[in-house]
Design a protein around this motif. Sequence first.
Motif, PDB file in Angstrom:
ATOM      1  N   VAL A  90     -40.302 -30.228  21.041  1.00  0.00           N
ATOM      2  CA  VAL A  90     -40.709 -29.183  20.105  1.00  0.00           C
ATOM      3  C   VAL A  90     -39.437 -28.527  19.595  1.00  0.00           C
ATOM      4  O   VAL A  90     -38.757 -27.804  20.334  1.00  0.00           O
ATOM      5  CB  VAL A  90     -41.625 -28.138  20.772  1.00  0.00           C
ATOM      6  CG1 VAL A  90     -42.007 -27.057  19.757  1.00  0.00           C
ATOM      7  CG2 VAL A  90     -42.878 -28.801  21.320  1.00  0.00           C
ATOM      8  N   LEU A  91     -39.100 -28.789  18.332  1.00  0.00           N
ATOM      9  CA  LEU A  91     -37.896 -28.234  17.738  1.00  0.00           C
ATOM     10  C   LEU A  91     -38.102 -26.766  17.386  1.00  0.00           C
ATOM     11  O   LEU A  91     -39.235 -26.282  17.290  1.00  0.00           O
ATOM     12  CB  LEU A  91     -37.519 -29.023  16.481  1.00  0.00           C
ATOM     13  CG  LEU A  91     -37.278 -30.522  16.673  1.00  0.00           C
ATOM     14  CD1 LEU A  91     -37.016 -31.186  15.331  1.00  0.00           C
ATOM     15  CD2 LEU A  91     -36.117 -30.770  17.627  1.00  0.00           C
ATOM     16  N   ARG A  95     -41.976 -28.960  10.286  1.00  0.00           N
ATOM     17  CA  ARG A  95     -42.900 -28.881   9.168  1.00  0.00           C
ATOM     18  C   ARG A  95     -43.994 -29.927   9.349  1.00  0.00           C
ATOM     19  O   ARG A  95     -43.803 -31.102   9.039  1.00  0.00           O
ATOM     20  CB  ARG A  95     -42.174 -29.123   7.846  1.00  0.00           C
ATOM     21  CG  ARG A  95     -41.155 -28.048   7.493  1.00  0.00           C
ATOM     22  CD  ARG A  95     -40.510 -28.313   6.148  1.00  0.00           C
ATOM     23  NE  ARG A  95     -39.543 -27.294   5.795  1.00  0.00           N
ATOM     24  CZ  ARG A  95     -38.819 -27.306   4.663  1.00  0.00           C
ATOM     25  NH1 ARG A  95     -38.973 -28.308   3.809  1.00  0.00           N
ATOM     26  NH2 ARG A  95     -37.970 -26.332   4.424  1.00  0.00           N
ATOM     27  N   PRO A  96     -45.146 -29.521   9.863  1.00  0.00           N
ATOM     28  CA  PRO A  96     -46.248 -30.464  10.011  1.00  0.00           C
ATOM     29  C   PRO A  96     -46.748 -30.920   8.645  1.00  0.00           C
ATOM     30  O   PRO A  96     -46.422 -30.330   7.614  1.00  0.00           O
ATOM     31  CB  PRO A  96     -47.315 -29.656  10.760  1.00  0.00           C
ATOM     32  CG  PRO A  96     -46.924 -28.238  10.620  1.00  0.00           C
ATOM     33  CD  PRO A  96     -45.461 -28.187  10.374  1.00  0.00           C
ATOM     34  N   LEU A 147     -49.578 -25.938  16.982  1.00  0.00           N
ATOM     35  CA  LEU A 147     -49.693 -27.308  16.467  1.00  0.00           C
ATOM     36  C   LEU A 147     -48.439 -28.109  16.802  1.00  0.00           C
ATOM     37  O   LEU A 147     -48.530 -29.297  17.155  1.00  0.00           O
ATOM     38  CB  LEU A 147     -49.919 -27.280  14.960  1.00  0.00           C
ATOM     39  CG  LEU A 147     -50.005 -28.643  14.264  1.00  0.00           C
ATOM     40  CD1 LEU A 147     -51.103 -29.516  14.882  1.00  0.00           C
ATOM     41  CD2 LEU A 147     -50.245 -28.472  12.761  1.00  0.00           C
ATOM     42  N   ASP A 148     -47.258 -27.474  16.712  1.00  0.00           N
ATOM     43  CA  ASP A 148     -46.022 -28.160  17.105  1.00  0.00           C
ATOM     44  C   ASP A 148     -46.115 -28.661  18.549  1.00  0.00           C
ATOM     45  O   ASP A 148     -45.743 -29.792  18.859  1.00  0.00           O
ATOM     46  CB  ASP A 148     -44.823 -27.219  16.974  1.00  0.00           C
ATOM     47  CG  ASP A 148     -44.491 -26.870  15.537  1.00  0.00           C
ATOM     48  OD1 ASP A 148     -44.896 -27.616  14.623  1.00  0.00           O
ATOM     49  OD2 ASP A 148     -43.820 -25.840  15.327  1.00  0.00           O
ATOM     50  N   ASP A 163     -37.771 -25.811  22.369  1.00  0.00           N
ATOM     51  CA  ASP A 163     -36.621 -25.092  21.825  1.00  0.00           C
ATOM     52  C   ASP A 163     -37.089 -23.816  21.144  1.00  0.00           C
ATOM     53  O   ASP A 163     -37.742 -23.864  20.098  1.00  0.00           O
ATOM     54  CB  ASP A 163     -35.889 -25.988  20.815  1.00  0.00           C
ATOM     55  CG  ASP A 163     -34.591 -25.370  20.327  1.00  0.00           C
ATOM     56  OD1 ASP A 163     -34.161 -24.343  20.896  1.00  0.00           O
ATOM     57  OD2 ASP A 163     -34.007 -25.897  19.370  1.00  0.00           O
ATOM     58  N   GLU A 164     -36.781 -22.672  21.749  1.00  0.00           N
ATOM     59  CA  GLU A 164     -37.130 -21.362  21.196  1.00  0.00           C
ATOM     60  C   GLU A 164     -38.590 -21.324  20.745  1.00  0.00           C
ATOM     61  O   GLU A 164     -38.894 -21.093  19.564  1.00  0.00           O
ATOM     62  CB  GLU A 164     -36.215 -21.036  20.007  1.00  0.00           C
ATOM     63  CG  GLU A 164     -34.743 -21.036  20.318  1.00  0.00           C
ATOM     64  CD  GLU A 164     -34.319 -19.881  21.215  1.00  0.00           C
ATOM     65  OE1 GLU A 164     -35.080 -18.914  21.325  1.00  0.00           O
ATOM     66  OE2 GLU A 164     -33.237 -19.943  21.805  1.00  0.00           O
ATOM     67  N   PRO A 165     -39.540 -21.528  21.655  1.00  0.00           N
ATOM     68  CA  PRO A 165     -40.933 -21.716  21.237  1.00  0.00           C
ATOM     69  C   PRO A 165     -41.610 -20.496  20.648  1.00  0.00           C
ATOM     70  O   PRO A 165     -42.621 -20.632  19.966  1.00  0.00           O
ATOM     71  CB  PRO A 165     -41.626 -22.140  22.537  1.00  0.00           C
ATOM     72  CG  PRO A 165     -40.792 -21.563  23.631  1.00  0.00           C
ATOM     73  CD  PRO A 165     -39.384 -21.640  23.117  1.00  0.00           C
TER      74      PRO A 165
END
Length: 333
Positions: A90-91, A95-96, A147-148, A163-165
Motif C-alpha cells: 500500500v503506497l 490512484r485506483p 480500497l488501497d 506506507d503512511e496509511p
Amino acid sequence: MGTPTGTGESVITVSGLRMRYDDSFEAVRGIDLEVRRGEVFAFLGPNGAGKTTTVEILEGYRRRTAGDVTVLGEDPAHAGPSWRARIGVVLQESRPERDLTVAECLRLYAGYYPSPRGIDETMELVGLVGQADATATRLSGGQRRRLDVALSLIGDPELLFLDEPTTGFDPSARRAAWDMIAGLRSLGVTVFLTTHFMDEAEHLADHVMVISEGRIVAAGPPGTLGGRQRAAAEITFTLPPGASLAALPGPVRDAVSYGTAGTNGTDHVLLRSARPLAVLGPLIAWAEDAGHDLPDLEVRRPSLEDVYLALTEPGADAPPLEPPEAPRHPEAA
C-alpha cells in the motif's frame, strides 16, 4: 499497543544493508533488522533518514549496494512473480481505477493472483461492503484508503507493506483504520508499517525500529524504546490558593524542576523523579492534611514521540536513552 503475536519465524531478515547513490551519498549505512511472522513492525524515521530506500529494497523495487536481504525466504532482488504474489503493498499515494466500482476494481486485481481472496470477504475485512457499487471518484478519502488496502489484500498476502496509511485522515477515520490494521493479525498477516504518527505506532506496533541518517538508532517494543520505561516521570500540578513551594514536603521540593514561590493559586509546578511514588505519597498526604485539592495533578512518562525526537534530533529535551537493541534472531525467541 498491539499484542505480540509473532511466532519467532523470520519473515524479513536484513544484515549489513547499504545503499549508495552516485558514489557520493550513502542513504543506508549498514543496517540490520528482523521482522517475525504475525507481528506489526513499525519502521520510523524522519524524511531523508533512509526509510523509503530500505522499504523499496525489501519490496524488490530497488537494488541494494551491499548486504544480505531475505524476505519470505527469498532475495527480493531476484525473486519472481510467485514471490510477489505473496506480498501486498500500500503506497502512500495511489490512484485506483476511476471508472470501476469497488467490486470491479477488486475483481480486476484478483485476476493477477493465482489464489486470490474472495471479493466479498475482502470488502468486509476493510469495511467497504456498503460501497461495493460505488466508483473510486465517489469514495471519501478514508474509503479510498480502505480500497488501497483491499487491493493489497485481494491476493491473500503473507506480508503487507503499509506506507503512511492514515495521512490526511480525521481522528475518527484514523481510529477506524487502526482497527482494520489490527484486525489483520487474526488473518496471520505480517504488517510492515511506516508512519510519522507516533501514537499510531504505539497503538498498533509490536516492535518499533527507528532509523536516522541511514543508521538504526533504537529498536524494541514501543513501551520500552530507548529505555523510556525507566526514564524519569514528570508530575505536574497547580499550587492551591494560599500555598507556596516552601510549604511542600521535603521529598517534593527536592524533585521540583520548575515552579514559582507565589501564593496566587495559579503557579504551575513540574516535578521530575525516577521514583514517582516516593514523591506522590508525600504530595498527596500534604494536600489531604492541608485540605487542598489538586484537580489537575498529572503523572506521565516520556511519550514515544519524546523518545523519537531525542533519537532523531540530538539536543532535544528528552530522557536519557539506551543503546539500540541488538538484532533479533529466531533462535533467541
